[in-house]
Structures are given as structure tokens and as C-alpha cells.
Design a protein around this motif. Structure first.
Motif, PDB file in Angstrom:
ATOM      1  N   ILE A   1      23.455   6.865  -0.781  1.00 29.33           N
ATOM      2  CA  ILE A   1      24.049   8.169  -1.137  1.00 29.33           C
ATOM      3  C   ILE A   1      24.842   8.716   0.050  1.00 29.33           C
ATOM      4  CG2 ILE A   1      23.545  10.585  -1.744  1.00 29.33           C
ATOM      5  CD1 ILE A   1      21.094   9.541  -3.284  1.00 29.33           C
TER       6      ILE A   1
ATOM      7  N   TYR B   1      38.038   9.239   2.376  1.00 28.73           N
ATOM      8  CA  TYR B   1      39.111   8.941   1.419  1.00 28.73           C
ATOM      9  C   TYR B   1      39.936  10.191   1.112  1.00 28.73           C
ATOM     10  CZ  TYR B   1      41.398   7.753  -2.994  1.00 28.73           C
ATOM     11  OH  TYR B   1      42.328   7.572  -3.979  1.00 28.73           O
ATOM     12  N   VAL B   2      39.223  11.270   0.802  1.00 27.83           N
ATOM     13  CA  VAL B   2      39.922  12.518   0.442  1.00 27.83           C
ATOM     14  C   VAL B   2      40.721  13.044   1.639  1.00 27.83           C
ATOM     15  CG1 VAL B   2      39.617  14.907  -0.335  1.00 27.83           C
ATOM     16  CG2 VAL B   2      38.273  13.088  -1.368  1.00 27.83           C
TER      17      VAL B   2
ATOM     18  N   MET C   1      18.619  18.928  -1.477  1.00 27.48           N
ATOM     19  CA  MET C   1      19.661  17.898  -1.374  1.00 27.48           C
ATOM     20  C   MET C   1      19.678  17.004  -2.606  1.00 27.48           C
ATOM     21  SD  MET C   1      21.462  18.344   1.216  1.00 27.48           S
ATOM     22  CE  MET C   1      21.446  19.388   2.628  1.00 27.48           C
TER      23      MET C   1
ATOM     24  N   ARG D   1      48.244  14.844  -7.107  1.00 28.58           N
ATOM     25  CA  ARG D   1      48.483  14.849  -5.649  1.00 28.58           C
ATOM     26  C   ARG D   1      49.342  13.652  -5.260  1.00 28.58           C
ATOM     27  NH1 ARG D   1      46.361  18.354  -2.465  1.00 28.58           N
ATOM     28  NH2 ARG D   1      46.802  17.133  -0.611  1.00 28.58           N
TER      29      ARG D   1
ATOM     30  N   GLN E   1      43.815  10.999   2.051  1.00 28.85           N
ATOM     31  CA  GLN E   1      44.761  11.397   1.003  1.00 28.85           C
ATOM     32  C   GLN E   1      45.457  12.710   1.366  1.00 28.85           C
ATOM     33  OE1 GLN E   1      45.503  10.114  -2.317  1.00 28.85           O
ATOM     34  NE2 GLN E   1      44.799   8.271  -1.328  1.00 28.85           N
ATOM     35  N   TYR E   2      44.685  13.623   1.906  1.00 28.16           N
ATOM     36  CA  TYR E   2      45.218  14.930   2.258  1.00 28.16           C
ATOM     37  C   TYR E   2      46.221  14.811   3.396  1.00 28.16           C
ATOM     38  CZ  TYR E   2      45.195  19.988   2.561  1.00 28.16           C
ATOM     39  OH  TYR E   2      45.560  21.303   2.511  1.00 28.16           O
TER      40      TYR E   2
ATOM     41  N   TYR F   1      22.911  14.551   6.009  1.00 27.89           N
ATOM     42  CA  TYR F   1      21.482  14.697   5.739  1.00 27.89           C
ATOM     43  C   TYR F   1      20.921  13.403   5.144  1.00 27.89           C
ATOM     44  CZ  TYR F   1      17.105  15.987   3.667  1.00 27.89           C
ATOM     45  OH  TYR F   1      15.770  15.989   3.326  1.00 27.89           O
ATOM     46  N   PHE F   2      21.615  12.866   4.156  1.00 31.81           N
ATOM     47  CA  PHE F   2      21.091  11.654   3.490  1.00 31.81           C
ATOM     48  C   PHE F   2      21.085  10.451   4.441  1.00 31.81           C
ATOM     49  CE2 PHE F   2      21.548  13.926  -0.556  1.00 31.81           C
ATOM     50  CZ  PHE F   2      20.379  13.539  -1.163  1.00 31.81           C
TER      51      PHE F   2
ATOM     52  N   ARG G   1      49.676  13.498   2.485  1.00 34.99           N
ATOM     53  CA  ARG G   1      50.565  14.492   1.870  1.00 34.99           C
ATOM     54  C   ARG G   1      51.406  15.244   2.892  1.00 34.99           C
ATOM     55  NH1 ARG G   1      52.578  17.251  -0.462  1.00 34.99           N
ATOM     56  NH2 ARG G   1      51.688  18.877  -1.719  1.00 34.99           N
TER      57      ARG G   1
ATOM     58  N   TRP H   1      22.698  16.585  -5.135  1.00 39.76           N
ATOM     59  CA  TRP H   1      23.251  15.259  -5.437  1.00 39.76           C
ATOM     60  C   TRP H   1      23.308  15.023  -6.948  1.00 39.76           C
ATOM     61  CZ3 TRP H   1      26.258  11.825  -3.623  1.00 39.76           C
ATOM     62  CH2 TRP H   1      26.258  10.533  -4.129  1.00 39.76           C
TER      63      TRP H   1
ATOM     64  N   MET I   1      30.131  18.598   1.642  1.00 41.29           N
ATOM     65  CA  MET I   1      29.961  17.149   1.439  1.00 41.29           C
ATOM     66  C   MET I   1      29.485  16.480   2.734  1.00 41.29           C
ATOM     67  SD  MET I   1      30.646  15.809  -1.577  1.00 41.29           S
ATOM     68  CE  MET I   1      31.430  14.229  -1.474  1.00 41.29           C
TER      69      MET I   1
ATOM     70  N   ALA J   1      28.035   6.639   0.710  1.00 45.55           N
ATOM     71  CA  ALA J   1      29.020   6.862  -0.364  1.00 45.55           C
ATOM     72  C   ALA J   1      29.690   8.228  -0.201  1.00 45.55           C
ATOM     73  CB  ALA J   1      28.337   6.758  -1.721  1.00 45.55           C
ATOM     74  N   SER J   2      28.862   9.237   0.147  1.00 47.74           N
ATOM     75  CA  SER J   2      29.424  10.587   0.333  1.00 47.74           C
ATOM     76  C   SER J   2      30.385  10.609   1.509  1.00 47.74           C
ATOM     77  CB  SER J   2      28.314  11.598   0.575  1.00 47.74           C
ATOM     78  OG  SER J   2      27.394  11.535  -0.458  1.00 47.74           O
TER      79      SER J   2
ATOM     80  N   VAL K   1      27.757  17.850   5.170  1.00 48.07           N
ATOM     81  CA  VAL K   1      26.349  18.210   5.429  1.00 48.07           C
ATOM     82  C   VAL K   1      25.444  17.334   4.569  1.00 48.07           C
ATOM     83  CG1 VAL K   1      24.636  20.061   5.152  1.00 48.07           C
ATOM     84  CG2 VAL K   1      26.870  20.569   6.163  1.00 48.07           C
ATOM     85  N   ILE K   2      25.793  17.201   3.278  1.00 46.72           N
ATOM     86  CA  ILE K   2      24.970  16.380   2.364  1.00 46.72           C
ATOM     87  C   ILE K   2      24.934  14.927   2.856  1.00 46.72           C
ATOM     88  CG2 ILE K   2      24.763  15.495   0.007  1.00 46.72           C
ATOM     89  CD1 ILE K   2      26.017  18.102  -0.996  1.00 46.72           C
TER      90      ILE K   2
END
Lengths: 142, 369
Positions: A52, A62-63, B14, B39, A66-67, A30-31, A70, B18, A24, A55-56, A26-27
């Protein structure tokens, strides 16, 4: 047997999590980069790519948050409680730390001013720092 | 690196990735949502595990603290056994006459709790038994909350059903608030500190100072005084141990003994405040200001209706967690205002020579009389 399996399962899920995060990232990078160069070239798809990418990146943050949430370990923080002592005779009052066995309306030590016995009129906790903790539970500190 | 476009192979990959992610989320979006919810519940479960374990430790420590002999049997297995204790409420298919049945079950529960504590800590005095009862009740409740949340978590994981998981996830903030409130009560009960719910007993306890007290029913004390020419009967749970007493039974008995010749019943209690209202603010109204299972409320309403005795209520507002954690200074300020309101009600709502009952409703932990 069960413990071995669950350990393996948790190791796999951590690995999957890390790999997904890297992919994620890397994507997203890149964008964002692509969007930036497109913007410099005046291309119309620059905003789309930027959107994009951002947002990524936001999803990754966010994730990850969240992690992290925990893995917080809780511990008990002692809440300070005070006893207010008052002399009915002279009106003198003093505050000391709560002692086990204290209760409201209990007659305790003598007043240092008038030597009459003092009564506990209030037993209350320290004021919590509103900025520090919005949780109603003051004893838990991460 | 070239910008993403038709001629750029990396850009193509890419874009495909996507689009692939979007398609993936179309089919697996609900699974991802389910996973995120699980979770969240798992995080809450960690917290609940900490709370219930800490409650268990405090219970064991408190029991050990009141023991005089060091060589006594370890109370841990008995506490663990007790944490699984449950109460089966009476059948409600035929609701007529259910209140005495609930009363009976609750009395049995209370007696059983006391017996268990006496077995675990034979040297404990009455105050210590009452406080330990409070600690154990909190531990039992926290254990129960933990088990219910864990049940839904494991069931959700097993079935991967969004609807099973959603049931607990949506209620999680409220469940955690209740659990944390119970946990805050734990240390107050263990140390015998007054809690917010003691606002009513504090008002009446102050009025009872220097007066002769007698235990009218179990864990409930009564005093008589005269205010502005009125005979005032004061009732509160016996302190400073943790107890709510049986104010309903006491009021019923007094009114019956006076053959209904009571001009007013004034009840002071802690009440749940709404968000936006100030902690410790007071309000007055009519009706029976008492919470719990409703048994005591029923008794008061029954006798008040039988003899047409007006019911006046004064409440001190607070949040749930404030009601069961050490009493805040704002609530003490509210108690002073509530006391003034009670005096005004006695003057305004009754005449000289009348008999008035003033009952402080709530837990008397850390409050004498």
C-alpha cells in the motif's frame, strides 16, 4: 471578471492539489514505516502494508511528474543547416553554413584549387543527437 | 509509532482512509481518468499554441523580410485574417466527374494564396512568393490543428464525457507528430531549403543540368535529352521556389502531343517508410507514384490507361516529418541510388529510339535545375 474567476479557480485547484499530495504522502509514509516495523516483528501483514505504501508513493511521483510536465515552457532552437560545395573540375568539396539564397545546383564562389565555379550539391541539417532527443522536432528544447 | 493493527488507533484511521480511497476510486475512477486525459490534452494544447504562434511569427517575419520599403503597412492583421482561410471541397454525393471539380477548387486556392502574398509583399519575386506560400500554408494548417484539438478539449471539459475526450486523447500522439512535422517544414520553406519530399525533383534536376528548360504548364518545367539512344523527356516542378507543379497535366499534355507514342513513364517520388525501414532506402514498383489530393494522379492514370503506357515507380523512403523538414544526408544518398535505378530502368524497360518520360514528383523548394 472572467479572468478573476479563472485565477481563483486555478489557485483553488493548486491548493487542492498540494493538500491531496500532502495527505497521500502522509498515508504512504505511514504504511511504509508500519510495514517496516511489522516486518521486523515478523507480522504477516507487513507485505500488505508495504505494498500500500509503495503504491501510494508511486502515485504521488506519477502525479507530480505529470504536473511538472504541464509547466514546461517551449522555446525555439535554431537548427544548423550546411551547404556542400563541389568543384566539377577537380572534385574538391567543402562545407559551409547555409546562406539565405542557397539552393541545390546553384553556382557559387570559385574553387580555391582550380578556380572553376563551384556548385552546391547538398543542403542538409546537422545530425541530431539521438540520445539527447527522441522527438522528431529538433528545434524545440524545454 | 506502533504498527497498523486493530489495537492501534492511527493504524485504524489509516486503514479506513485507505479503504475510503478504494471506495472513492470505485465511484470517481472514471472522473479521475477523465481529468488525467484532459490534463494530457491541455499539455498538448500548450505545445500546439506555441507551434501555431511561432508559425504566425515566422510568417510575418518572412513577409517583412522580402519587403523593400520600411514604411509599408504592418502585415500582421492580414496574416491573422489569412490564418482563418478555408477551402470547401466539392460535394461527393455524385462522385462522377468530381476530379475536375477538385482540380478547379485547388487551382482557385493556389491563385488566391498567391494573390494574397502579392498584396502583402508586392516586391517579392516568383521564388519568394512560392516560399511564402509554403510558409503560410503550414501556418494555416497548424492553426487548424490547434483549433480542432482545442474544440474537443473545451467540449470535453464542458460535458465531462469520457467518450468525447477519448476521441482526441487516443489520437493525440499522431496529431502531435503531424503538427511537429509541419512546424519543422516552416523554417525550411522560409529559408528555401530543400526538404525530404524533394527527392524526386532532385533526381530529375540533376539530369536537367545544362539542358534547355521550358515551362510546359504552371510551375512545371520540361527538358529533352537522349540517354542510350532513347529520347528522354524530363519533368519536374520549377525550382528553387516551393512548388509541386502540375506533373499530371504536363505528362497528359506530352503523351497527347506524342499521340500516345511513349514507351514508359518513370516517376520518382518520396514515399512514407514503415517503422523499421531505413531512411533513404529506395524501392521500385509499378503505378503512379504521386501523392496529394489525387487530381494529378488521376490525370496520369487516365492518359496511361488510354494509350496503355507502362508506369514505373522509384521511391525514396522517409518518415512524414523527414519529408517536410530539411533534407537529410541519408535521403541524398538515396537520391544517388534512385538516379542509378532510373538509368537502369531506361536501359532495361525500353528500346533504342523509344520515347520515355521521367518525372520527378515532389516539392522543388531549394532545388534548382
Amino acid at each position: 471578471m472572467m479572468t478573476e474567476r479563472s485565477n481563483r479557480a486555478s489557485l483553488t485547484s493548486v491548493l487542492v492539489f498540494i493538500i491531496s499530495m500532502i495527505v497521500m504522502f502522509v498515508i504512504a509514509s505511514y504504511f511504509i514505516y508500519s510495514g517496516y516495523t511489522s516486518f521486523l516483528e515478523g507480522r504477516s501483514d507487513a507485505y500488505y502494508q508495504m505494498l500500500i505504501g509503495i503504491a501510494s508513493m508511486a502515485s504521488i511521483v506519477y502525479v507530480a511528474v505529470q504536473y511538472r510536465a504541464r509547466s514546461i515552457k517551449y522555446k525555439m532552437k535554431e537548427l544548423k543547416v550546411f551547404s556542400k560545395l563541389e568543384s566539377e573540375e577537380c572534385g574538391y568539396s567543402t562545407v559551409r553554413d547555409f546562406l539565405k539564397g542557397d539552393y541545390v545546383f546553384k553556382t557559387v564562389e570559385n574553387c580555391p584549387k582550380c578556380d572553376a565555379p563551384m556548385t552546391i550539391t547538398r543542403i542538409y541539417p546537422e545530425k541530431k543527437d539521438e540520445k539527447k532527443s527522441s522527438s522528431p522536432l529538433q528545434w524545440l528544447a524545454p | 509509532m506502533a504498527p497498523a493493527g486493530e489495537s492501534d488507533p492511527i493504524g485504524m484511521i489509516m486503514n479506513v482512509l485507505w479503504i475510503g480511497l478504494i471506495v472513492f476510486s470505485m465511484f470517481y475512477g472514471q472522473k479521475i481518468q477523465t481529468w488525467m486525459m484532459l490534463r494530457e490534452i491541455s499539455g498538448a494544447l500548450d505545445r500546439l499554441t506555441f507551434l501555431k504562434n511561432e508559425a504566425r511569427n515566422v510568417s510575418i517575419k518572412s513577409i517583412k523580410a522580402v519587403r523593400k520599403k520600411a514604411d509599408q503597412e504592418d502585415p500582421s492583421p492580414r496574416v491573422d485574417h489569412f490564418l482563418e482561410y478555408f477551402t470547401i471541397m466539392p460535394v461527393t454525393l455524385d462522385p462522377s466527374g468530381i476530379v475536375p471539380k477538385i482540380d478547379h477548387i485547388l487551382s482557385l486556392r493556389e491563385d488566391r494564396f498567391e494573390d494574397e502574398i502579392r498584396t502583402m509583399a508586392p516586391e517579392a519575386d516568383e521564388i519568394q512568393i512560392n516560399n511564402l506560400e509554403g510558409v503560410l500554408e503550414v501556418s494555416v494548417d497548424l492553426n487548424e490543428i490547434f483549433k480542432v484539438v482545442r474544440h474537443f478539449y473545451l467540449l470535453g471539459r464542458k460535458t465531462m464525457s469520457l467518450y468525447v475526450i477519448m476521441q482526441v486523447q487516443m489520437q493525440l500522439p499522431l496529431i502531435m507528430q503531424i503538427a511537429e512535422a509541419y512546424f519543422a517544414a516552416l523554417k525550411a520553406f522560409a529559408d528555401g531549403q530543400p526538404i525530404g519530399d524533394g527527392a524526386g525533383p532532385l533526381v530529375v534536376g540533376k539530369m536537367m543540368l545544362e539542358l534547355e528548360k521550358k515551362e510546359v504548364v504552371k510551375d512545371t518545367v520540361l527538358s529533352e535529352t537522349s540517354i542510350d539512344g532513347r529520347k528522354v523527356i524530363l519533368i519536374k516542378a520549377k525550382g528553387p521556389g516551393s512548388s509541386v507543379g502540375k506533373p499530371g497535366e504536363a505528362i497528359q499534355r506530352i503523351i497527347e502531343e506524342n499521340k500516345g507514342k511513349v514507351s514508359s513513364i518513370i516517376m520518382i517520388d518520396a514515399a512514407a517508410k514503415l517503422e523499421g525501414e531505413e531512411t533513404g532506402s529506395t524501392a521500385e514498383g509499378i503505378g503512379s507514384a504521386i501523392g496529394g489530393y489525387g487530381v494529378e494522379k488521376y490525370k496520369i492514370e487516365e492518359v496511361a490507361t488510354k494509350y496503355k503506357v507502362p508506369l514505373e515507380a522509384v521511391v525514396v523512403k522517409q518518415l512524414l516529418h523527414e519529408a517536410i523538414s530539411p533534407m537529410l544526408e541519408e535521403i541524398y544518398n538515396g537520391v544517388d541510388i534512385a538516379s542509378a535505378r532510373v538509368r537502369r530502368l531506361i536501359q532495361e524497360r525500353t528500346k533504342e529510339g523509344d520515347t520515355v518520360i521521367v518525372a520527378g514528383i515532389g516539392n522543388s523548394v531549394g532545388i534548382g535545375q
